[in-house]
Write a protein that holds these residues in place. Sequence first.
Motif, PDB file in Angstrom:
ATOM      1  N   GLN A 195       0.778  -1.298  -0.115  1.00 20.55           N
ATOM      2  CA  GLN A 195       0.212  -0.071  -0.052  1.00 20.55           C
ATOM      3  C   GLN A 195       1.028   1.326  -0.151  1.00 20.55           C
ATOM      4  N   SER A 205      -2.583  11.443  -8.373  1.00 21.89           N
ATOM      5  CA  SER A 205      -3.762  11.891  -8.587  1.00 21.89           C
ATOM      6  C   SER A 205      -3.909  13.411  -7.799  1.00 21.89           C
ATOM      7  N   ILE A 206      -3.255  13.489  -6.814  1.00 20.52           N
ATOM      8  CA  ILE A 206      -3.173  14.779  -6.098  1.00 20.52           C
ATOM      9  C   ILE A 206      -2.491  15.887  -6.754  1.00 20.52           C
ATOM     10  N   TYR A 210      -4.235  19.308  -7.870  1.00 21.72           N
ATOM     11  CA  TYR A 210      -3.728  20.508  -6.979  1.00 21.72           C
ATOM     12  C   TYR A 210      -2.374  21.134  -7.734  1.00 21.72           C
TER      13      TYR A 210
ATOM     14  N   LEU B 160      -8.126  11.972   2.930  1.00 25.11           N
ATOM     15  CA  LEU B 160      -8.241  11.485   1.457  1.00 25.11           C
ATOM     16  C   LEU B 160      -9.521  11.069   0.937  1.00 25.11           C
ATOM     17  N   ARG B 166     -17.330  13.919  -9.061  1.00 29.00           N
ATOM     18  CA  ARG B 166     -16.703  15.039  -8.694  1.00 29.00           C
ATOM     19  C   ARG B 166     -17.590  15.905  -7.417  1.00 29.00           C
ATOM     20  N   GLN B 173     -15.395  16.339   0.816  1.00 28.40           N
ATOM     21  CA  GLN B 173     -14.091  17.165   1.157  1.00 28.40           C
ATOM     22  C   GLN B 173     -14.654  18.246   2.423  1.00 28.40           C
ATOM     23  N   GLY B 184     -10.074  18.173   4.048  1.00 27.89           N
ATOM     24  CA  GLY B 184     -10.639  17.179   3.155  1.00 27.89           C
ATOM     25  C   GLY B 184      -9.828  17.235   1.718  1.00 27.89           C
ATOM     26  N   MET B 185      -9.284  16.286   1.241  1.00 32.32           N
ATOM     27  CA  MET B 185      -8.529  16.468   0.045  1.00 32.32           C
ATOM     28  C   MET B 185      -8.981  15.156  -0.867  1.00 32.32           C
ATOM     29  N   TYR B 186      -8.836  15.605  -2.255  1.00 30.01           N
ATOM     30  CA  TYR B 186      -9.259  14.653  -3.235  1.00 30.01           C
ATOM     31  C   TYR B 186      -8.171  13.790  -3.126  1.00 30.01           C
ATOM     32  N   GLY B 187      -8.238  12.438  -3.310  1.00 34.93           N
ATOM     33  CA  GLY B 187      -7.396  11.390  -3.300  1.00 34.93           C
ATOM     34  C   GLY B 187      -7.011  10.435  -4.217  1.00 34.93           C
ATOM     35  N   GLY B 188      -7.867  10.647  -5.285  1.00 38.81           N
ATOM     36  CA  GLY B 188      -7.839   9.679  -6.625  1.00 38.81           C
ATOM     37  C   GLY B 188      -9.207   9.131  -6.647  1.00 38.81           C
ATOM     38  N   ARG B 189      -9.312   8.043  -7.697  1.00 37.46           N
ATOM     39  CA  ARG B 189     -10.624   7.510  -8.181  1.00 37.46           C
ATOM     40  C   ARG B 189     -10.754   6.235  -6.994  1.00 37.46           C
ATOM     41  N   ARG B 191     -10.879   3.465  -8.137  1.00 38.81           N
ATOM     42  CA  ARG B 191      -9.940   2.262  -8.026  1.00 38.81           C
ATOM     43  C   ARG B 191      -8.409   2.397  -7.297  1.00 38.81           C
ATOM     44  N   ASN B 192      -8.247   3.461  -6.937  1.00 39.44           N
ATOM     45  CA  ASN B 192      -7.212   3.603  -6.034  1.00 39.44           C
ATOM     46  C   ASN B 192      -7.583   3.888  -4.439  1.00 39.44           C
ATOM     47  N   HIS B 194      -8.138   1.087  -2.341  1.00 39.66           N
ATOM     48  CA  HIS B 194      -7.382   0.176  -1.384  1.00 39.66           C
ATOM     49  C   HIS B 194      -6.526   0.395  -0.581  1.00 39.66           C
ATOM     50  N   GLN B 195      -5.349   1.106  -1.246  1.00 37.64           N
ATOM     51  CA  GLN B 195      -4.055   1.287  -0.755  1.00 37.64           C
ATOM     52  C   GLN B 195      -4.393   2.506   0.554  1.00 37.64           C
ATOM     53  N   VAL B 196      -5.653   3.059   0.541  1.00 35.96           N
ATOM     54  CA  VAL B 196      -5.721   4.391   1.353  1.00 35.96           C
ATOM     55  C   VAL B 196      -6.410   3.467   2.481  1.00 35.96           C
TER      56      VAL B 196
END
Lengths: 221, 221
Positions: A195, A205-206, A210, B160, B166, B173, B184-189, B191-192, B194-196
């Motif tokens: 991870q 993506s960030i 940003y 994240l 959107r 966020q 609050g911060m956009y952290g990806g779609r 599909r990403n 899992h790692q978060v």
Amino acid sequence: MSDHDVTSLTIAVLGGTGPQGRGLARRFAAAGLEVVLGSRDASRAADAATALAEVGRVRGASNAEAAAAGDVVLVVVPWDGHEELLRSLTEELAGKIVVDCVNPLGFDKQGAYALPVEEGSATQQAAAILTGSTVVGAFHNVSAVLLEDPTVERVDTDVLVLGDDREATDLVQALADVVPGMRGMYGGRLRNAHQVEALTANLISINRRYKAHAGVRVTDV
Amino acid sequence: MSDHDVTSLTIAVLGGTGPQGRGLARRFAAAGLEVVLGSRDASRAADAATALAEVGRVRGASNAEAAAAGDVVLVVVPWDGHEELLRSLTEELAGKIVVDCVNPLGFDKQGAYALPVEEGSATQQAAAILTGSTVVGAFHNVSAVLLEDPTVERVDTDVLVLGDDREATDLVQALADVVPGMRGMYGGRLRNAHQVEALTANLISINRRYKAHAGVRVTDV
């Protein structure tokens, strides 16, 4: 966060002619460590080393020569060539601390995403291949742009260090600590490396959203 | 980082009687939002709500009642019961923003580790089940200990927010932003995601090593 004296070490950087490898080489050389850049093409490594000559002691070599020369060996190659390279260097890397910095990512028009890895992560793949080495994962989430920028004096980020050998993770934390702004931090065992590698997709993506060169800080530590 | 006015929303917290659910409820209630705690056992939810009465507007309900009452519905149940609960609430959750906060983790004597999820992540499992809802992932890496501690005035961490819509990620966020210290911060779609989710295992390792309540900040944003 560690008292290891790492400044007398020679650091090899396999795949040292890419942005991440060059960037890490720059920072360790600037901190006074001896750096050997490795590449499939030793002359390309020599060129990259020449470009860093004013920063510190950096020389170029083939990946095999660099692996043999390093006290600690960073693996910063593209994921595509990761397995093949490591299989070819098991002898040179035996008995050493190998720091895997590789992020297995795919890219499409929606951005980056984590690739599945049979062994769980690039770091675990390295550990499975390099049974005579001590494998640690680190430096996954550090912006190559910041590392390479000579006007950036401090790289303010934490480096999560993954591994099952306390002495090795302590040493790699100390290695991260020599870079101004950077803080090496134990981040868990090898089984939790995936991870951290994959999180680089989120940072990409960030960065896109940003307009940043994002990194990670851990709070409350 | 968003201008959405979220303070007039009702937030439902499914699994609201656990530490993470109670902690998030406390923070949103303190920020003036109306909160409905859901639980399999409505009387337990009522008890948990009573304990938060002095913080703000919090009431207890069954998970189904809470899901129906919320404008935004947080899913904070144990991973074990995640799939079953969501399958039972597809109607109540239709048309709503559902925020999955669940970390699929296993634990053994060496600590925490990420569990494999067929759909890729808890958030993607939720999206696969709740086809009539807009599913977002968020609040995975926030310390329940800090959230629940009434003496902690600021929860200094980034949240994240993962998602493919959107408008929904912007709103979530903004929801994170109402908590002092939280960003609050956009952290990806999706599909990403899992790692978060899985990164929580690393934070647990960090907490153990450094006696901390670790969270994450993204640098350069």
